[in-house]
Structure formats: C-alpha cells, structure tokens
Write a protein that holds these residues in place. Structure first.
Motif, mmCIF file in Angstrom:
data_model
loop_
_atom_site.group_PDB
_atom_site.id
_atom_site.type_symbol
_atom_site.label_atom_id
_atom_site.label_comp_id
_atom_site.label_asym_id
_atom_site.label_seq_id
_atom_site.Cartn_x
_atom_site.Cartn_y
_atom_site.Cartn_z
ATOM 1 N N THR A 42 0.296 -1.481 0.460
ATOM 2 C CA THR A 42 -0.119 0.013 -0.309
ATOM 3 C C THR A 42 0.555 1.596 0.323
ATOM 4 N N ASN A 43 1.930 1.093 0.426
ATOM 5 C CA ASN A 43 3.117 2.423 -0.051
ATOM 6 C C ASN A 43 3.386 3.023 -1.228
ATOM 7 N N PHE A 44 2.929 4.261 -1.809
ATOM 8 C CA PHE A 44 3.085 4.638 -3.162
ATOM 9 C C PHE A 44 4.399 4.956 -3.176
ATOM 10 N N SER A 45 5.641 4.634 -1.848
ATOM 11 C CA SER A 45 6.693 5.398 -2.666
ATOM 12 C C SER A 45 7.680 4.079 -3.266
ATOM 13 N N ASN A 46 7.061 2.716 -3.310
ATOM 14 C CA ASN A 46 7.109 1.610 -3.823
ATOM 15 C C ASN A 46 8.001 2.224 -5.147
ATOM 16 N N ASP A 47 7.196 2.976 -6.091
ATOM 17 C CA ASP A 47 7.514 3.078 -7.148
ATOM 18 C C ASP A 47 8.626 3.409 -7.223
ATOM 19 N N VAL A 48 9.082 4.288 -6.319
ATOM 20 C CA VAL A 48 10.441 5.365 -6.435
ATOM 21 C C VAL A 48 11.357 4.693 -6.098
ATOM 22 N N ILE A 49 11.231 3.698 -4.943
ATOM 23 C CA ILE A 49 12.235 3.004 -4.567
ATOM 24 C C ILE A 49 13.020 1.960 -5.587
ATOM 25 N N LEU A 50 11.454 1.290 -6.348
ATOM 26 C CA LEU A 50 12.444 -0.108 -7.185
ATOM 27 C C LEU A 50 12.410 1.302 -8.713
ATOM 28 N N LYS A 51 12.359 1.824 -8.663
ATOM 29 C CA LYS A 51 12.425 2.453 -10.150
ATOM 30 C C LYS A 51 14.052 2.573 -10.119
ATOM 31 N N TYR A 52 15.639 2.664 -9.805
ATOM 32 C CA TYR A 52 16.594 2.792 -10.521
ATOM 33 C C TYR A 52 16.509 0.978 -10.215
ATOM 34 N N ASP A 53 16.383 -0.165 -9.728
ATOM 35 C CA ASP A 53 16.540 -1.435 -9.770
ATOM 36 C C ASP A 53 16.625 -2.030 -11.037
ATOM 37 N N GLY A 54 14.966 -1.765 -12.090
ATOM 38 C CA GLY A 54 14.673 -2.966 -12.854
ATOM 39 C C GLY A 54 14.323 -3.836 -12.210
ATOM 40 N N VAL A 55 13.730 -4.586 -13.353
ATOM 41 C CA VAL A 55 13.444 -5.982 -13.084
ATOM 42 C C VAL A 55 14.320 -7.075 -12.855
ATOM 43 N N ASP A 56 15.858 -7.367 -14.460
ATOM 44 C CA ASP A 56 16.957 -7.783 -13.501
ATOM 45 C C ASP A 56 17.322 -7.862 -12.411
ATOM 46 N N GLY A 65 17.664 -13.194 -1.449
ATOM 47 C CA GLY A 65 16.640 -12.867 0.100
ATOM 48 C C GLY A 65 16.492 -11.853 0.442
ATOM 49 N N PHE A 66 17.376 -10.701 -0.165
ATOM 50 C CA PHE A 66 17.357 -9.469 0.522
ATOM 51 C C PHE A 66 16.394 -8.119 0.556
ATOM 52 N N LYS A 67 16.006 -7.579 1.423
ATOM 53 C CA LYS A 67 15.081 -6.628 1.644
ATOM 54 C C LYS A 67 15.567 -5.110 2.404
ATOM 55 N N TYR A 68 13.943 -4.699 1.157
ATOM 56 C CA TYR A 68 14.356 -2.774 1.082
ATOM 57 C C TYR A 68 13.802 -2.427 2.380
ATOM 58 N N ASP A 69 14.994 -1.243 3.672
ATOM 59 C CA ASP A 69 14.612 -0.249 3.743
ATOM 60 C C ASP A 69 14.031 0.405 3.879
ATOM 61 N N TYR A 70 13.397 1.070 3.615
ATOM 62 C CA TYR A 70 12.924 2.236 3.247
ATOM 63 C C TYR A 70 12.911 3.487 3.359
ATOM 64 N N LYS A 71 13.567 3.719 4.375
ATOM 65 C CA LYS A 71 14.299 4.820 4.955
ATOM 66 C C LYS A 71 15.384 5.355 4.753
ATOM 67 N N THR A 72 16.388 4.022 4.193
ATOM 68 C CA THR A 72 18.096 3.440 3.661
ATOM 69 C C THR A 72 17.656 3.756 2.867
ATOM 70 N N ARG A 73 16.619 3.033 1.322
ATOM 71 C CA ARG A 73 16.552 3.456 0.149
ATOM 72 C C ARG A 73 16.332 4.403 -0.477
ATOM 73 N N LEU A 74 15.220 5.789 0.572
ATOM 74 C CA LEU A 74 15.062 6.773 0.027
ATOM 75 C C LEU A 74 16.111 7.194 -0.373
ATOM 76 N N SER A 75 16.696 7.718 1.272
ATOM 77 C CA SER A 75 18.350 7.878 1.052
ATOM 78 C C SER A 75 18.801 8.015 0.663
ATOM 79 N N GLU A 76 19.038 6.528 -0.242
ATOM 80 C CA GLU A 76 19.692 6.347 -1.589
ATOM 81 C C GLU A 76 19.816 7.378 -2.754
ATOM 82 N N ILE A 77 18.448 7.099 -2.787
ATOM 83 C CA ILE A 77 17.279 7.995 -3.691
ATOM 84 C C ILE A 77 17.227 9.454 -4.292
#
Length: 191
Positions: A42-56, A65-77
């Motif tokens: 339900t988080n609309f930031s998912n698009d922002v978090i995933l767009k730099y990585d791409g499907v592959d 088994g990697f798990k995203y951390d919202y705050k860390t990933r948003l800071s990276e972005i």
C-alpha cells in the motif's frame, strides 16, 4: 482484458494499480513479491524505491533474500538524484567548454584562411611586380637604331615591325597594357 503477470515471479497477476518497476516499461510487481522484499503493497513510494533497480536486478535481489529498508533506500535515492543533478550540471559545463573550444577553433581556422588569402594576394602582387620589372628591363634594353641609307632603312623598318609584333604578343598575353603597347609602337614608328 487479460491481466498481466508479475515481472518478478511470473506467476501472480498484477493490475493497473500494482507497483511499477521501471519508468520506460509496463513491468509491474505483485503484492506477494513486494512483501517478500520487505515492502508494503500500500506504500506509494514503492515505485520510487524500485525504479532505479529494474526487473533483472530486483529478480537477483529477491533470489538472494534481500529486503529493502524504506528509510535507507529513500536516502540512497535522494543521493542518486543529487548525483544525477550534479552530473547534468557537470555535463552542461563540459558541453559549454566544448562549444567554446569549437567556436575558438572555427575562429582560428577562419583567421588562418584569411592569413592564407593575404599571403596568396601578396605572392600574386610580388609576381606581378616581377613581371613589370622584367618588362621594364626589356623596354630599357631596347635601343633605337640610328637611321642609315635606304637599304639600311628597309632593314630598320623590318626590325621595327618585328619589335612591334613582339610587343603585340606581350599585350595579347596580358603582360603589358594597351597604353604601354601604344606608347612603344609610337616610339618605334617615330610618331
């Protein structure tokens, strides 16, 4: 319209509200894959978090088994976006320098062309001066023959006509002007 499958697992169906993975494609990620990678569907930031990585890359991350951390990933972005902005500024500066260098090079080429044209004109002027000096030398070396008896006079007239023919050839070849030719002809004919 048939629903599409998740671009990551290729099993679960995705709808038009599902999370987009890439900006330039219609690849979407199902809620199950999002949860397995630590993201809330339900988080609309998912698009922002995933767009730099791409499907592959997302497939590789999920498989490991990697798990995203919202705050860390948003800071990276945020850092990525800042770096992209700085790269654009740097590219524009480089482009500006290149355009200035190109302009300077074009100006130098045009200056060189002008200098070559000037040198060519000077060379032609020098050649013309040499031709004039040569003609003056020819004219100065010519001495009038004193008139003798009638037999000598016929020979003298023939020499004068031959001399006029030579000057006519110089005129025809553009080496002397009409005025110079006429002056010499008058001189030879005693007019």
């Amino acid at each position: 319209m048939a629903k599409k499958l998740c671009a990551i697992c290729n099993t679960n169906k995705v709808g038009w509200l599902s999370t987009n993975i890439e900006n330039d494609s219609d690849a979407k990620m199902c809620d199950s894959c999002l949860k397995s990678m630590g993201l809330e569907p339900t988080n609309f930031s998912n698009d922002v978090i995933l767009k730099y990585d791409g499907v592959d890359k997302i497939k590789e991350l999920k498989a490991s088994g990697f798990k995203y951390d919202y705050k860390t990933r948003l800071s990276e972005i945020k850092k990525l976006n800042q770096q992209l902005k700085q790269d654009i500024i740097d590219d524009n500066l480089r482009l500006s320098k290149l355009e200035k260098n190109q302009s300077d090079t074009i100006r130098e080429i045009n200056n060189a062309k002008s200098e070559m044209e000037i040198l060519d004109l000077k060379s032609k002027r020098d050649e013309a001066k040499q031709r004039v000096e040569y003609i003056k030398g020819l004219l100065d070396n010519h001495t009038e023959q004193p008139l003798h008896n009638d037999a000598d006079e016929d020979s003298d007239n023939t020499d004068k006509f031959e001399e006029i023919k030579k000057y006519k050839e110089l005129l025809d070849n553009g080496i002397i002007s009409d005025k110079e030719f006429n002056d010499k002809k008058s001189e030879l004919l005693g007019l």
